[in-house]
Design an enzyme around this catalytic site. Structure first.
Site, PDB file in Angstrom:
ATOM      1  N   ASP A 181       0.843  -1.192   0.000  1.00  0.00           N
ATOM      2  CA  ASP A 181       0.000   0.000   0.000  1.00  0.00           C
ATOM      3  C   ASP A 181       0.884   1.250   0.000  1.00  0.00           C
ATOM      4  O   ASP A 181       2.022   1.214   0.476  1.00  0.00           O
ATOM      5  CB  ASP A 181      -0.852   0.083   1.280  1.00  0.00           C
ATOM      6  CG  ASP A 181      -1.790  -1.090   1.436  1.00  0.00           C
ATOM      7  OD1 ASP A 181      -2.099  -1.748   0.430  1.00  0.00           O
ATOM      8  OD2 ASP A 181      -2.194  -1.328   2.591  1.00  0.00           O
TER       9      ASP A 181
HETATM   10  N1  URA Z   1      -1.186  -5.752   4.270  1.00  0.00           N
HETATM   11  C1  URA Z   1      -1.687  -4.515   4.111  1.00  0.00           C
HETATM   12  O1  URA Z   1      -2.723  -4.185   4.679  1.00  0.00           O
HETATM   13  N2  URA Z   1      -0.999  -3.637   3.352  1.00  0.00           N
HETATM   14  C2  URA Z   1       0.167  -3.943   2.729  1.00  0.00           C
HETATM   15  O2  URA Z   1       0.751  -3.077   2.062  1.00  0.00           O
HETATM   16  C3  URA Z   1       0.668  -5.242   2.894  1.00  0.00           C
HETATM   17  C4  URA Z   1      -0.027  -6.134   3.678  1.00  0.00           C
END
Ligand code: URA
Length: 247
Positions: free
Chosen positions: A114
């Protein structure tokens, strides 16, 4: 296409590596800006064999030739950069040399983090390797350090390990995940799958909220402390093999 193990024209090779069009390469040759073993290259269509020997010998504008195809990069992803055009913000590719955006085969991220997640992110132009790394069958463990808005309530470890947790709007339960608290509001979470916003949604299912998420490892490959946020390095085959070891 693979750029390895077959003879090809220098201008074609360099065009595939993002150095410009064939016409741009011809211009560099005319300027004496490309050297092989220290000697000016005089023909843009010189036949070369992409491989370690060429890597050692070829310089473009005084700089060693970029890595050939089959490269794997380890990046310490900083906060606020994105892995996908679908999100607003600078792309992780903007942290790499500009010409690498024009490489063929293209560099892709191995899975996604993310925008607000930091830490270990791999990129490669080796499609087969990428698929092996993200394949659910490989089940490569990814460990995140999680910081939470509220104190842990003690149910996390058992619930995440149970293989029964169903996230909102999903139809299959999550695979067992390992959680190891390291403070009242933080801990290490190891996932063996990669559902959308998975770590954040797992804690949301318990009424908590993730305030910081940092990926520390993939399989047996750890993010070195020496790699600053935004910095990257090329991985050798030993490091790549570590991804497939348990860690
Ligand atoms: N889980 C999440 O919520 N975000 C990420 O970037 C990776 C794993």
């Amino acid at each position: 296409m693979s750029l390895k193990n077959s003879t090809m024209r220098l201008d074609k090779l360099l065009a595939h590596m993002g150095y410009g069009s064939r016409r741009d390469i011809a211009r560099l040759v005319a300027l004496g800006a490309i050297t092989l073993d220290g000697v000016d290259v005089t023909q843009a269509d010189l036949k070369v064999e992409p491989g370690p020997a060429l890597q050692e010998a070829l310089e473009i504008e005084g700089e060693r030739l970029d890595p050939l195809s089959g490269m794997v990069l380890l990046l310490n992803k900083p906060l606020g950069v994105t892995c996908s055009h679908k999100e607003v913000g600078p792309l992780v590719m903007s942290l790499l040399p500009e010409r690498w955006r024009h490489r063929d085969p293209a560099l892709s991220t191995v899975g996604r983090l993310d925008k607000e997640t930091t830490g270990l992110l791999l990129l490669t132009d080796d499609g087969a390797l990428l698929h092996r790394m993200i394949s659910p069958r490989a089940g490569i463990g990814k460990t995140y350090h999680v910081t939470l808005a509220r104190p842990l309530d003690g149910r996390e470890q058992a619930l995440f390990a149970s293989g029964t947790l169903m996230l909102e709007s999903e139809t299959t339960a999550l695979k067992p995940a390992h959680f190891e608290p390291d403070g009242a509001q933080s801990g290490h979470l190891t996932l063996h799958e990669g559902r959308y916003h998975q770590a954040r949604r797992m804690f949301a299912a318990l009424g908590n909220h993730v305030t910081a998420l940092h990926r520390r490892s993939m399989g047996g490959l750890e993010l070195p402390d020496s790699l600053a946020a935004g910095a990257w390095r090329l991985l050798g085959s030993d490091d790549v093999a570590r991804v497939f070891s348990k860690g």
